[in-house]
Design an enzyme around this catalytic site. Structure first.
Site, short mmCIF file in Angstrom:
data_model
loop_
_atom_site.label_atom_id
_atom_site.label_comp_id
_atom_site.label_asym_id
_atom_site.label_seq_id
_atom_site.Cartn_x
_atom_site.Cartn_y
_atom_site.Cartn_z
CB SER A 348 -2.02 -6.96 -9.17
OG SER A 348 -2.84 -6.57 -10.24
CG ASP A 468 -9.34 -8.21 -6.37
OD1 ASP A 468 -9.61 -7.38 -7.27
OD2 ASP A 468 -8.19 -8.68 -6.21
CG HIS A 498 -6.41 -5.61 -6.93
ND1 HIS A 498 -6.39 -6.95 -7.23
CD2 HIS A 498 -5.41 -5.05 -7.66
CE1 HIS A 498 -5.43 -7.19 -8.11
NE2 HIS A 498 -4.81 -6.05 -8.38
#
Length: 757
Positions: A348, A468, A498
């Protein structure tokens, strides 16, 4: 379980024998297979004084235990070898499997019985049912000494460094940026955990603005209401300037001392991939960056000032920047323990910083492992001229992220002294990010790493999930294609959301990264090379395949959308609008069921297809007014088993990252029945229908021809499957929630869906 082995390296026979001997497996090339297997197993069970016992509790076949087999005149067969091998890997004979040949085929077992010594060597490099490779399990149990020196097996570093007696220290790197304009370079706190070693070692660096803590309360207050009208924008072409980075020079002198003075105590959270590498001789560095607790400066979220400060840590590891012992800047320490070679890790925002760092071309950065990283911040908070939210976080925008990560405010004195200036800086950010139009502008241009992708020198490993919708697949797709052609690049494209994937049962991700970093950072000469794309097959559990590319397909499959005109009503009754706004999950469910304001088109799949790249919609469309928001989702529709987006725990705390060190859960994406699966989606402001940088008028009730690319993906469809295309306006999870009374009309006869296959 299925075996998907990408980390194994084929070595010459003499290397195999040498490595086995160093681990105590003194096998002779001339011995018969049965004797060699017994020799191997008696060493394998080194924790037993009486090795007859573990042999007696394993089975050779349904009638004979292994000890009895070795005492007999019976010959070793392929079936007996496989039966024993599976038991060594943690599978229970007659419980997990009965027929070794059937089980071998079901699991995709990578070893073909033949040369027993090579078979046993590969077996040691194969993952067990609980997640470790067999050699790692044995080393964890004490097969070879924990002597704080490097030992290699099949081109990978083994866990022979103590993870208990380590050096834990803190330094403050002098950056080359002054984000708060105080006339002094910003300091960046670096938390270091490194094994004791007489020589120089490489570093695993995680650049994480979250590491020193987050200000969730302030961030929540900064969230936006998504309800509002879609802006009617004045037509114009967007002009941009080349981003600029102003650097500052070091100031003053500092006494050079031998060691850091601040000891690192507990850290907020380590990354288990880093934990894995620590006892294998890699220093772990955690860096929060400018604007975070115990560092100085403003939180500039994503721009090259933030990137530069992280880069300066790599510069320090290579002797090009200074690091002070504390904020007085009076004493400095050198990274004389560092060999100058660095890899970055994290998912991320952490993976985003890896992308940004790579585009600086900094010397010493050998490998980035960018997991679900952003490549252009515009595409995180905006899409095709629309204000959007990351999936799962409606109302978040750049300023709420800045509040979240400006952890300096968690320190009372910093809050008292600096919050007023921080809030003033935040007001500038709010003006620049432009939530009114959703257009690309200089603010976003300054945070677009694709512009500098040509500078990348490091080897690049991406991981990203097809599901995601937070950091959408477009980010990795664009970065993947923007890299210079001579760069070694690799993508693990899984079917999760994610999420991290380093603790999944089905793939030897950690071991593959070990092989890569041992080669690149420790200088071990091997011919290890990951495939360009390693893709998780969506049609079966625990199945991975190698592909040559992500996108770039020459062939396409086209679907006609119909023969009539259909309309999408934008406005909902107040009750439904409020209901969807409170719980966007309800909206998603009803959208998939065909209960929202939408056009639903079912498209039968008449032959096997392998979608790879960006699906494209060619639509003839008109709006009843001078604005229009178009959302699209492509589903595989029909009750069947699909991979789920979030990994489930298969066994708790069974993966050992060293020697009883940082045990973690073994996980995998479940494969279970659902009514549908999202294949891809996308959002478009019809005023930006031809180009992101071109805003055009919409004339009410005038037809427009629109080419609309959806998020890139890789997805396999079989003959007889059904695709469902859903066209609608407001997406209550992602887009602005405009409830004005207008409608879009689509001429389906003049519209089509194109899939690159």
């Amino acid at each position: 379980m299925r075996f998907n082995q990408y980390s194994y390296i084929n070595f010459p026979k003499e290397n195999v024998l040498s490595e086995l001997k160093k681990c105590g497996f003194d096998l002779q090339n001339t011995a018969n297979h049965k004797d060699s297997l017994e020799t191997f197993l008696r060493r394998f069970f080194f924790t037993y004084q009486d090795t007859n016992y573990p042999l007696s509790i394993l089975a050779a076949d349904k009638k004979t235990d292994l000890l009895t087999f070795f005492q007999s005149e019976d010959e070793l067969t392929a079936d007996i070898f496989y039966t024993v091998a599976f038991q060594l890997l943690g599978f229970s004979y007659l419980v997990d499997f009965e027929d070794s040949d059937v089980f071998r085929k079901e699991t995709g077992f990578p070893i073909i019985y033949g040369d027993l010594i090579e078979n046993l060597y590969q077996l040691l490099n194969t993952r067990t049912k609980k997640g470790n490779t067999l050699i790692d399990q044995l080393v964890s149990d004490g097969l070879i000494p924990e002597d704080n020196d490097y030992h290699y097996f099949n081109g990978k570093s083994l866990a022979t460094f103590s993870n208990q007696d380590v050096i834990r220290e803190v330094v403050y790197v002098e950056s080359r940026v002054d984000t708060d304009q105080k006339g002094l370079s910003d300091l960046v706190k670096v938390s270091i955990i490194r094994p004791r070693f007489d020589g120089k070692i490489p570093a695993i660096m995680t650049a994480s603005p979250y590491h020193q803590g987050t200000n969730d309360k302030a961030s929540d207050k900064a969230l936006y209401k998504m309800e509002g009208e879609l802006e009617v924008k004045l037509p114009h072409k967007i002009e941009l300037e080349k981003p600029q980075l102003n650097l500052v020079q070091p100031q003053g002198k500092a006494e050079l001392i031998a060691e850091a003075e601040e000891k690192l105590t507990h850290i907020n959270s380590s990354y288990t991939l880093n934990d894995y590498f620590l006892p294998r001789g890699f220093a772990n560095l955690y860096v929060s960056g400018v604007g975070t607790k115990d560092s100085t400066g403003f939180m500039t979220n994503g721009d090259y000032q933030q990137i530069e400060a992280y880069k300066n840590v790599i510069d320090w590891l290579n002797g090009r920047c200074r690091a002070f012992t504390d904020h007085t800047r009076q004493r400095q320490v050198k990274a004389d323990w560092s060999n100058g070679k660095v890899a970055t890790t994290g998912l991320s925002y952490l993976g985003t910083m890896s992308n940004g760092l790579a585009t600086t071309g900094v010397d010493g950065l050998e490998v980035i492992i960018a997991e679900a990283g952003i490549s252009s911040w515009y595409n995180y908070y905006r899409e095709n001229g629309l204000v959007t939210s990351p999936g799962g976080y409606p109302g978040e925008d750049f300023d709420s992220l800045a509040e979240l990560t400006y952890s300096r405010n968690l320190l009372a004195s910093d809050y008292i002294r600096g919050n007023e200036a921080h809030q003033a800086d935040l007001e500038k950010v709010k003006a620049q990010l432009d939530r009114k139009t959703g257009d690309y502008n200089q603010f976003w241009h300054d945070r677009n790493y694709l512009l500098n992708a040509h500078k990348v020198k490091a080897e690049v490993v991406f991981t990203h999930g097809s599901q995601d919708w937070n950091v959408k697949p477009l980010h990795v797709y664009q970065m993947f294609h923007a890299l210079p052609t001579h760069i070694h690049k690799h993508l693990f494209f899984h079917n999760g959301a994610h999420v991290y994937m380093n603790n999944w049962q089905s793939i030897d991700f950690r071991e593959s990264i070990n092989a890569l970093l041992t080669k690149k950072l420790l200088g071990q000469e091997t011919d290890f090379q990951l495939p360009t794309v390693i893709w998780q097959d969506n049609t079966a559990p625990q199945t991975w395949l190698s592909l040559d590319n992500f996108g770039g397909q020459e062939n396409c499959e086209t679907f006609s959308l119909g023969q009539e005109e259909q309309a999408i009503q934008n406005q909902y009754p107040d009750k439904d609008f409020e209901r969807y706004g409170k719980t966007y999950q309800t909206f998603n469910t009803e959208l998939y069921q065909g209960k929202a304001n939408q056009i639903t088109i079912n498209l039968p799949v008449t032959k096997d297809l392998h979608l790879n790249g960006r699906a494209q919609l060619n639509l003839r469309i008109k709006s009843s007014t001078n604005k229009g928001l178009l959302s699209a989702q492509l589903l595989e529709f029909g009750q069947k088993k699909y991979l789920q987006p979030y990994p489930a725990i298969l066994s708790a705390r069974t993966i050992d990252n060293g020697r009883y060190h940082m045990l973690e859960n073994l996980c995998e994406l479940p494969f279970r029945p659902e009514a549908q699966r999202v294949v891809t989606k996308g959002y478009l402001n019809l005023q930006n229908r031809n180009d992101l940088l071109l805003v055009e008028d919409i004339t009410a009730d005038e037809w427009m021809d629109v080419q609309f690319e959806l998020q890139p993906t890789i997805y396999k469809l079989k003959e007889g499957d059904t695709l469902r295309l859903v066209l609608y306006t407001t997406d209550f999870e992602i887009t602005i929630r405009d409830n004005t009374d207008y409608h879009l009309t689509v001429d389906l006869a003049q519209s089509m869906l194109t899939l690159p296959c």
